[in-house]
Write a protein that holds these residues in place. Structure first.
Motif, PDB file in Angstrom:
ATOM      1  N   GLU A 123       0.825  -1.205   0.000  1.00  0.00           N
ATOM      2  CA  GLU A 123       0.000   0.000   0.000  1.00  0.00           C
ATOM      3  C   GLU A 123       0.864   1.262   0.000  1.00  0.00           C
ATOM      4  O   GLU A 123       0.527   2.261  -0.645  1.00  0.00           O
ATOM      5  CB  GLU A 123      -0.932   0.012   1.212  1.00  0.00           C
ATOM      6  N   SER A 124       1.995   1.212   0.700  1.00  0.00           N
ATOM      7  CA  SER A 124       2.895   2.368   0.721  1.00  0.00           C
ATOM      8  C   SER A 124       3.458   2.657  -0.665  1.00  0.00           C
ATOM      9  O   SER A 124       3.526   3.814  -1.102  1.00  0.00           O
ATOM     10  CB  SER A 124       4.040   2.111   1.703  1.00  0.00           C
ATOM     11  N   VAL A 125       3.848   1.601  -1.370  1.00  0.00           N
ATOM     12  CA  VAL A 125       4.381   1.771  -2.721  1.00  0.00           C
ATOM     13  C   VAL A 125       3.293   2.296  -3.653  1.00  0.00           C
ATOM     14  O   VAL A 125       3.523   3.220  -4.443  1.00  0.00           O
ATOM     15  CB  VAL A 125       4.953   0.442  -3.248  1.00  0.00           C
ATOM     16  N   LEU A 126       2.094   1.727  -3.564  1.00  0.00           N
ATOM     17  CA  LEU A 126       0.996   2.192  -4.413  1.00  0.00           C
ATOM     18  C   LEU A 126       0.657   3.650  -4.127  1.00  0.00           C
ATOM     19  O   LEU A 126       0.404   4.443  -5.052  1.00  0.00           O
ATOM     20  CB  LEU A 126      -0.239   1.322  -4.204  1.00  0.00           C
ATOM     21  N   GLU A 127       0.658   4.025  -2.862  1.00  0.00           N
ATOM     22  CA  GLU A 127       0.367   5.416  -2.493  1.00  0.00           C
ATOM     23  C   GLU A 127       1.427   6.356  -3.065  1.00  0.00           C
ATOM     24  O   GLU A 127       1.107   7.426  -3.605  1.00  0.00           O
ATOM     25  CB  GLU A 127       0.315   5.546  -0.968  1.00  0.00           C
ATOM     26  N   THR A 128       2.683   5.952  -2.978  1.00  0.00           N
ATOM     27  CA  THR A 128       3.777   6.774  -3.515  1.00  0.00           C
ATOM     28  C   THR A 128       3.669   6.901  -5.024  1.00  0.00           C
ATOM     29  O   THR A 128       3.844   7.983  -5.594  1.00  0.00           O
ATOM     30  CB  THR A 128       5.134   6.159  -3.128  1.00  0.00           C
ATOM     31  N   ARG A 129       3.354   5.788  -5.694  1.00  0.00           N
ATOM     32  CA  ARG A 129       3.224   5.824  -7.150  1.00  0.00           C
ATOM     33  C   ARG A 129       2.013   6.647  -7.579  1.00  0.00           C
ATOM     34  O   ARG A 129       2.074   7.378  -8.567  1.00  0.00           O
ATOM     35  CB  ARG A 129       3.133   4.393  -7.702  1.00  0.00           C
ATOM     36  N   ARG A 130       0.905   6.542  -6.842  1.00  0.00           N
ATOM     37  CA  ARG A 130      -0.267   7.346  -7.182  1.00  0.00           C
ATOM     38  C   ARG A 130       0.041   8.837  -7.076  1.00  0.00           C
ATOM     39  O   ARG A 130      -0.412   9.643  -7.905  1.00  0.00           O
ATOM     40  CB  ARG A 130      -1.432   6.996  -6.252  1.00  0.00           C
ATOM     41  N   ALA A 131       0.797   9.209  -6.063  1.00  0.00           N
ATOM     42  CA  ALA A 131       1.142  10.622  -5.881  1.00  0.00           C
ATOM     43  C   ALA A 131       1.973  11.146  -7.039  1.00  0.00           C
ATOM     44  O   ALA A 131       1.985  12.356  -7.315  1.00  0.00           O
ATOM     45  CB  ALA A 131       1.898  10.800  -4.559  1.00  0.00           C
ATOM     46  N   LYS A 132       2.663  10.243  -7.737  1.00  0.00           N
ATOM     47  CA  LYS A 132       3.472  10.630  -8.893  1.00  0.00           C
ATOM     48  C   LYS A 132       2.748  10.404 -10.219  1.00  0.00           C
ATOM     49  O   LYS A 132       3.342  10.576 -11.281  1.00  0.00           O
ATOM     50  CB  LYS A 132       4.783   9.822  -8.898  1.00  0.00           C
ATOM     51  N   GLY A 133       1.482   9.996 -10.156  1.00  0.00           N
ATOM     52  CA  GLY A 133       0.737   9.709 -11.375  1.00  0.00           C
ATOM     53  C   GLY A 133       1.193   8.445 -12.062  1.00  0.00           C
ATOM     54  O   GLY A 133       0.997   8.274 -13.271  1.00  0.00           O
ATOM     55  N   MET A 134       1.776   7.516 -11.318  1.00  0.00           N
ATOM     56  CA  MET A 134       2.354   6.313 -11.904  1.00  0.00           C
ATOM     57  C   MET A 134       1.474   5.071 -11.740  1.00  0.00           C
ATOM     58  O   MET A 134       1.933   3.955 -11.974  1.00  0.00           O
ATOM     59  CB  MET A 134       3.732   6.042 -11.282  1.00  0.00           C
ATOM     60  N   VAL A 135       0.223   5.259 -11.330  1.00  0.00           N
ATOM     61  CA  VAL A 135      -0.745   4.172 -11.296  1.00  0.00           C
ATOM     62  C   VAL A 135      -1.871   4.542 -12.264  1.00  0.00           C
ATOM     63  O   VAL A 135      -2.456   5.620 -12.164  1.00  0.00           O
ATOM     64  CB  VAL A 135      -1.315   3.947  -9.880  1.00  0.00           C
TER      65      VAL A 135
END
Length: 354
Positions: free
Chosen positions: A222-234
């Motif tokens: 979840e931490s990785v997904l949250e970080t990627r979402r913040a960068k527009g990477m999901v």
């Protein structure tokens, strides 16, 4: 010329091929950048055997082809293309008693990570949210947050287009390195399946974005997904900032002396730089892009292709972009970084027809 109809073909291993007459999909519908024209023919393969058989048939006929998995690493030209699209749609995950995962090439990669985390298997949780299919992961040795597929990959099942052999090869034979394997940018083989060795564990690998901390697997994901979402990477169909190929440029590796010069020129402390062996260092492409004057949203609101407003390493389609717009933006960013620092940025996606 491609000798084929404009329909989508469902392949079968053996002497017969069943044809389903529907319009061949455009690459705009097959890729995460959502640009690209239409292939002369398309072949959907739902098993490893179908995939190998189809590629073999097209090769024997001398038909140019493009193998398409999740489409997250492709920048394809617009218009009608004189090639066949081979769609990798074989899916499935099996787990053996030794905690080895065997994964069909067409399986969505993030589904593999979710499966591993749900079964208490560690080793790939830092690779959560990376778009694309499992078969693409060894080709460019995908990685994120201090982890890469080379850390867990044991072997790969290939259709060797040069020898006509369906074979399992050890990971060591692929020359895996930073965003590289000897399969990349070549036509010598097609990935049919991959095998990963994971670990029975409650805690993640040390996560770079958490300062090397190890946390429970589900929390790590979840931490990785949250970080990627913040960068527009999901990927999110409603968010143009995610209409991208992820990180468009690899982080450049330069001599330490060059890194020293750049750091002195910019005059900032803590420039991102990491040892890369043999007197070389890996720099942050995103950091260089920003310091070269390419801000988030560059070149401006009216441009059909722009840098993401969340992360300068992503080139995005704002809904109406063409392949040429993405390519022009990439060249413009490369020119500015080269002009500012003398460093060449290399694209991660494969360019087709451009």
């Amino acid at each position: 010329m491609v000798d084929g109809h404009s329909g989508l073909t469902t392949c079968s291993h053996g002497s017969q091929t069943t044809v389903v007459h529907v319009t061949a999909p455009s690459f705009a519908s097959l890729t995460t950048l959502r640009v690209g024209g239409t292939p002369a023919a398309a072949y959907e393969c739902t098993s490893a055997e179908q995939l190998a058989d189809t590629v073999a048939r097209l090769d024997r006929a001398g038909t140019p082809l493009l193998v398409v998995g999740g489409g997250s690493n492709l920048l394809v030209a617009d218009g009608e293309l004189d090639l066949a699209a081979v769609l990798v749609r074989n899916e499935g995950i099996t787990l053996d008693d030794d905690l080895r995962l065997r994964i069909q090439a067409g399986t969505e990669w993030d589904a593999v990570v979710a499966y591993a985390v749900e079964h208490g298997l560690g080793g790939i949780e830092a690779l959560s949210g990376i778009p694309g299919s499992a078969g693409a992961t060894p080709v460019q040795n995908v990685g994120a947050y201090g982890s890469e597929i080379a850390d867990v990959l044991t072997r790969v099942r290939l259709w060797n287009r040069e020898t006509g052999v369906d074979e399992w090869v050890p990971a060591e034979s692929l020359d895996l390195a930073y965003r590289y394997s000897n399969l990349k940018f070549t036509r010598r083989a097609v990935v049919l399946e991959i095998e990963l060795q994971l670990q029975d564990t409650d805690l993640s690998i040390p996560l770079r974005h958490l300062g090397g901390e190890r946390v429970p697997l589900a929390k790590a994901r979840e931490s990785v997904l949250e970080t990627r979402r913040a960068k527009g990477m999901v990927l999110d169909a409603a968010d143009y900032d995610t209409w991208s190929a992820g990180s468009f440029f690899t982080n450049p590796v330069v001599p330490s002396a060059v890194a020293d010069e750049i750091e002195a020129e910019v005059g900032e402390e803590r420039m991102p730089r990491f040892p890369a062996g043999d007197g070389q260092e890996k720099l942050s492409a995103a950091w260089l892009i920003e310091r070269a004057g390419c801000h988030r949203g560059f070149p401006g609101e009216d441009a059909p292709a722009r840098l993401s407003t969340k992360h300068t390493l992503a080139l995005t389609n704002r809904g109406q972009a063409r392949a040429a717009d993405i390519a022009d933006l990439a060249r413009r960013v490369q020119d500015q970084v080269r002009g500012a620092f003398g460093v060449e940025l290399h694209p991660e996606p494969v360019w087709v027809g451009l």
